[in-house]
Design a protein around this motif. Structure first.
Motif, PDB file in Angstrom:
ATOM      1  N   ILE A 233      -3.250   7.427   8.375  1.00  0.00           N
ATOM      2  CA  ILE A 233      -3.859   8.682   8.811  1.00  0.00           C
ATOM      3  C   ILE A 233      -5.290   8.717   8.277  1.00  0.00           C
ATOM      4  CG2 ILE A 233      -3.765  11.200   8.649  1.00  0.00           C
ATOM      5  CD1 ILE A 233      -0.726  10.879   8.101  1.00  0.00           C
ATOM      6  N   PRO A 234      -6.272   8.801   9.166  1.00  0.00           N
ATOM      7  CA  PRO A 234      -7.661   8.865   8.687  1.00  0.00           C
ATOM      8  C   PRO A 234      -7.873  10.105   7.815  1.00  0.00           C
ATOM      9  CG  PRO A 234      -7.607   8.414  11.044  1.00  0.00           C
ATOM     10  CD  PRO A 234      -6.206   8.774  10.626  1.00  0.00           C
ATOM     11  N   LEU A 235      -8.584   9.931   6.724  1.00  0.00           N
ATOM     12  CA  LEU A 235      -8.894  11.033   5.820  1.00  0.00           C
ATOM     13  C   LEU A 235      -9.981  11.891   6.474  1.00  0.00           C
ATOM     14  CD1 LEU A 235      -8.142  12.148   3.071  1.00  0.00           C
ATOM     15  CD2 LEU A 235      -9.866  10.669   2.060  1.00  0.00           C
ATOM     16  N   THR A 236      -9.701  13.172   6.621  1.00  0.00           N
ATOM     17  CA  THR A 236     -10.633  14.108   7.252  1.00  0.00           C
ATOM     18  C   THR A 236     -10.712  15.375   6.406  1.00  0.00           C
ATOM     19  OG1 THR A 236      -8.880  15.177   8.535  1.00  0.00           O
ATOM     20  CG2 THR A 236     -10.029  13.303   9.583  1.00  0.00           C
ATOM     21  N   GLU A 237     -11.647  16.250   6.764  1.00  0.00           N
ATOM     22  CA  GLU A 237     -11.744  17.530   6.076  1.00  0.00           C
ATOM     23  C   GLU A 237     -10.428  18.299   6.183  1.00  0.00           C
ATOM     24  OE1 GLU A 237     -14.632  21.418   5.838  1.00  0.00           O
ATOM     25  OE2 GLU A 237     -14.409  20.446   7.788  1.00  0.00           O
ATOM     26  N   GLU A 238      -9.795  18.267   7.338  1.00  0.00           N
ATOM     27  CA  GLU A 238      -8.524  18.970   7.537  1.00  0.00           C
ATOM     28  C   GLU A 238      -7.474  18.501   6.531  1.00  0.00           C
ATOM     29  OE1 GLU A 238      -5.067  19.552  10.951  1.00  0.00           O
ATOM     30  OE2 GLU A 238      -6.806  18.313  11.399  1.00  0.00           O
ATOM     31  N   TRP A 239      -7.358  17.192   6.325  1.00  0.00           N
ATOM     32  CA  TRP A 239      -6.369  16.669   5.382  1.00  0.00           C
ATOM     33  C   TRP A 239      -6.740  17.022   3.939  1.00  0.00           C
ATOM     34  CZ3 TRP A 239      -1.587  15.464   6.248  1.00  0.00           C
ATOM     35  CH2 TRP A 239      -1.208  15.103   7.534  1.00  0.00           C
ATOM     36  N   LEU A 240      -8.032  17.015   3.613  1.00  0.00           N
ATOM     37  CA  LEU A 240      -8.449  17.403   2.260  1.00  0.00           C
ATOM     38  C   LEU A 240      -8.070  18.851   1.970  1.00  0.00           C
ATOM     39  CD1 LEU A 240     -11.965  15.746   2.065  1.00  0.00           C
ATOM     40  CD2 LEU A 240      -9.882  15.025   0.873  1.00  0.00           C
TER      41      LEU A 240
ATOM     42  N   ALA B  23      -1.838   7.785  -9.322  1.00  0.00           N
ATOM     43  CA  ALA B  23      -2.168   6.853 -10.408  1.00  0.00           C
ATOM     44  C   ALA B  23      -2.957   7.548 -11.517  1.00  0.00           C
ATOM     45  CB  ALA B  23      -2.964   5.671  -9.851  1.00  0.00           C
ATOM     46  N   LEU B  24      -3.799   8.514 -11.151  1.00  0.00           N
ATOM     47  CA  LEU B  24      -4.630   9.196 -12.145  1.00  0.00           C
ATOM     48  C   LEU B  24      -3.923  10.344 -12.855  1.00  0.00           C
ATOM     49  CD1 LEU B  24      -7.961   9.325 -10.137  1.00  0.00           C
ATOM     50  CD2 LEU B  24      -7.482   7.907 -12.145  1.00  0.00           C
TER      51      LEU B  24
ATOM     52  N   SER C  81     -13.443   5.318  -6.499  1.00  0.00           N
ATOM     53  CA  SER C  81     -12.982   4.539  -5.354  1.00  0.00           C
ATOM     54  C   SER C  81     -13.572   5.106  -4.074  1.00  0.00           C
ATOM     55  CB  SER C  81     -11.450   4.589  -5.277  1.00  0.00           C
ATOM     56  OG  SER C  81     -10.981   3.750  -4.248  1.00  0.00           O
ATOM     57  N   THR C  82     -13.582   4.285  -3.043  1.00  0.00           N
ATOM     58  CA  THR C  82     -13.948   4.733  -1.710  1.00  0.00           C
ATOM     59  C   THR C  82     -12.680   4.719  -0.875  1.00  0.00           C
ATOM     60  OG1 THR C  82     -16.185   3.876  -1.918  1.00  0.00           O
ATOM     61  CG2 THR C  82     -15.386   4.240   0.304  1.00  0.00           C
ATOM     62  N   LEU C  83     -12.410   5.822  -0.205  1.00  0.00           N
ATOM     63  CA  LEU C  83     -11.152   6.001   0.522  1.00  0.00           C
ATOM     64  C   LEU C  83     -11.418   6.195   2.009  1.00  0.00           C
ATOM     65  CD1 LEU C  83      -9.624   8.635  -1.908  1.00  0.00           C
ATOM     66  CD2 LEU C  83      -9.253   6.167  -1.944  1.00  0.00           C
ATOM     67  N   GLN C  84     -10.443   5.775   2.810  1.00  0.00           N
ATOM     68  CA  GLN C  84     -10.533   5.965   4.247  1.00  0.00           C
ATOM     69  C   GLN C  84      -9.283   6.650   4.811  1.00  0.00           C
ATOM     70  OE1 GLN C  84     -11.196   2.312   6.376  1.00  0.00           O
ATOM     71  NE2 GLN C  84     -11.869   3.366   8.222  1.00  0.00           N
ATOM     72  N   TYR C  85      -8.152   6.544   4.108  1.00  0.00           N
ATOM     73  CA  TYR C  85      -6.886   7.035   4.642  1.00  0.00           C
ATOM     74  C   TYR C  85      -6.175   7.971   3.663  1.00  0.00           C
ATOM     75  CZ  TYR C  85      -7.669   3.213   7.883  1.00  0.00           C
ATOM     76  OH  TYR C  85      -8.226   2.369   8.810  1.00  0.00           O
ATOM     77  N   VAL C  86      -5.330   8.828   4.211  1.00  0.00           N
ATOM     78  CA  VAL C  86      -4.575   9.802   3.419  1.00  0.00           C
ATOM     79  C   VAL C  86      -3.705   9.106   2.376  1.00  0.00           C
ATOM     80  CG1 VAL C  86      -2.748  11.549   3.534  1.00  0.00           C
ATOM     81  CG2 VAL C  86      -4.622  11.607   5.196  1.00  0.00           C
ATOM     82  N   HIS C  87      -2.996   8.031   2.741  1.00  0.00           N
ATOM     83  CA  HIS C  87      -2.111   7.385   1.768  1.00  0.00           C
ATOM     84  C   HIS C  87      -2.902   6.783   0.604  1.00  0.00           C
ATOM     85  CE1 HIS C  87      -3.026   3.759   4.188  1.00  0.00           C
ATOM     86  NE2 HIS C  87      -2.688   3.069   3.098  1.00  0.00           N
ATOM     87  N   GLN C  88      -4.146   6.377   0.829  1.00  0.00           N
ATOM     88  CA  GLN C  88      -4.974   5.873  -0.264  1.00  0.00           C
ATOM     89  C   GLN C  88      -5.297   6.998  -1.247  1.00  0.00           C
ATOM     90  OE1 GLN C  88      -8.200   4.388   2.145  1.00  0.00           O
ATOM     91  NE2 GLN C  88      -7.455   2.271   2.022  1.00  0.00           N
TER      92      GLN C  88
ATOM     93  N   GLU D 105       0.816  -1.209   0.000  1.00  0.00           N
ATOM     94  CA  GLU D 105       0.000   0.000   0.000  1.00  0.00           C
ATOM     95  C   GLU D 105       0.853   1.264   0.000  1.00  0.00           C
ATOM     96  OE1 GLU D 105      -3.375   0.385   2.750  1.00  0.00           O
ATOM     97  OE2 GLU D 105      -2.858  -1.631   3.401  1.00  0.00           O
ATOM     98  N   LEU D 106       2.098   1.155   0.406  1.00  0.00           N
ATOM     99  CA  LEU D 106       2.937   2.332   0.597  1.00  0.00           C
ATOM    100  C   LEU D 106       3.828   2.597  -0.603  1.00  0.00           C
ATOM    101  CD1 LEU D 106       3.983   1.854   4.313  1.00  0.00           C
ATOM    102  CD2 LEU D 106       2.263   3.404   3.392  1.00  0.00           C
ATOM    103  N   ARG D 107       4.032   3.879  -0.852  1.00  0.00           N
ATOM    104  CA  ARG D 107       4.931   4.300  -1.918  1.00  0.00           C
ATOM    105  C   ARG D 107       5.610   5.601  -1.490  1.00  0.00           C
ATOM    106  NH1 ARG D 107       2.809   8.293  -4.479  1.00  0.00           N
ATOM    107  NH2 ARG D 107       4.252   8.191  -6.207  1.00  0.00           N
ATOM    108  N   TYR D 108       6.560   5.999  -2.266  1.00  0.00           N
ATOM    109  CA  TYR D 108       7.331   7.217  -2.033  1.00  0.00           C
ATOM    110  C   TYR D 108       6.397   8.392  -1.752  1.00  0.00           C
ATOM    111  CZ  TYR D 108      10.315  11.197  -3.295  1.00  0.00           C
ATOM    112  OH  TYR D 108      10.995  12.381  -3.298  1.00  0.00           O
ATOM    113  N   LYS D 109       6.706   9.159  -0.724  1.00  0.00           N
ATOM    114  CA  LYS D 109       6.007  10.374  -0.307  1.00  0.00           C
ATOM    115  C   LYS D 109       4.678  10.140   0.410  1.00  0.00           C
ATOM    116  CE  LYS D 109       6.949  14.276  -2.126  1.00  0.00           C
ATOM    117  NZ  LYS D 109       7.550  15.406  -2.007  1.00  0.00           N
ATOM    118  N   ASN D 110       4.293   8.879   0.664  1.00  0.00           N
ATOM    119  CA  ASN D 110       3.077   8.652   1.447  1.00  0.00           C
ATOM    120  C   ASN D 110       3.259   9.188   2.858  1.00  0.00           C
ATOM    121  OD1 ASN D 110       1.989   5.424   0.125  1.00  0.00           O
ATOM    122  ND2 ASN D 110       1.298   7.458  -0.396  1.00  0.00           N
ATOM    123  N   LEU D 111       2.180   9.736   3.407  1.00  0.00           N
ATOM    124  CA  LEU D 111       2.175  10.230   4.778  1.00  0.00           C
ATOM    125  C   LEU D 111       1.517   9.201   5.684  1.00  0.00           C
ATOM    126  CD1 LEU D 111       1.058  13.917   4.124  1.00  0.00           C
ATOM    127  CD2 LEU D 111       3.377  13.085   4.568  1.00  0.00           C
ATOM    128  N   VAL D 112       2.158   8.913   6.814  1.00  0.00           N
ATOM    129  CA  VAL D 112       1.638   7.970   7.816  1.00  0.00           C
ATOM    130  C   VAL D 112       1.981   8.510   9.199  1.00  0.00           C
ATOM    131  CG1 VAL D 112       1.785   5.921   6.322  1.00  0.00           C
ATOM    132  CG2 VAL D 112       3.745   6.563   7.724  1.00  0.00           C
TER     133      VAL D 112
END
Length: 159
Positions: free
Chosen positions: A63-70, A149-150, A135-142, A23-30
């Motif tokens: 990291i849970p995806l939240t409004e703050e992270w968006l 990818a897009l 897609s349906t996302l739950q985390y920042v790295h996703q 699931e992890l790649r370069y520059k992912n935040l955790v």
């Protein structure tokens, strides 16, 4: 072994979500030990040893995806529809955020509702067409991985 249902439920509550190395790649935040860190690379050796460098994978938390992270990623709130009093679901809130890649005729949206349990639907909207849910996302790295990818570009965060 035979576990009681109470013990099994307690174990499930105390077991955190472990990130898989694929699931992890370069520059992912955790999160690591309460701090947000950036992954600087993942090797086959890391995946084999269930670690990223010297950090065991079980110590990394998504990291849970939240409004703050968006908002940190450059998404903007563009659609907010709370239900009115007397509606069947008065607490229902529909919130959408969008980001437009430079010089493109489309944009990406992320929509969240409280009933979704913290999940975000990631869609693409092309001019003169309907939304397409990708897609349906739950985390920042996703979100980071799907955006890369897009677009072939990193999603930059203002930390």
């Amino acid at each position: 072994f035979c576990f009681s249902e109470t013990l099994l439920n307690l174990w499930k509550q105390n077991t955190k979500q472990m990130i898989q190395p694929q699931e992890l790649r370069y520059k992912n935040l955790v999160n690591y030990q309460g701090e947000t860190i950036e992954i600087h690379g993942v090797s086959v050796f890391d995946a084999f040893n269930s670690s990223i460098g010297d950090i065991p994978l079980h110590c990394l938390e998504p990291i849970p995806l939240t409004e703050e992270w968006l908002l940190k990623a450059g998404f903007e709130l563009y659609d907010y529809e709370p239900n009115e009093e007397g509606d069947e679901f008065p607490d229902f809130i529909y919130m959408s955020y969008k980001i437009t890649p430079p010089e493109k005729l489309y944009y990406y949206t992320i929509t969240n509702t409280p009933e979704d349990g913290g999940y975000f639907d990631f869609c693409i909207k092309v001019q003169f067409a309907d939304y397409v849910m990708l897609s349906t996302l739950q985390y920042v790295h996703q979100l980071q991985n799907l955006y890369f990818a897009l677009t072939g570009k990193e999603l930059e965060f203002k930390l």
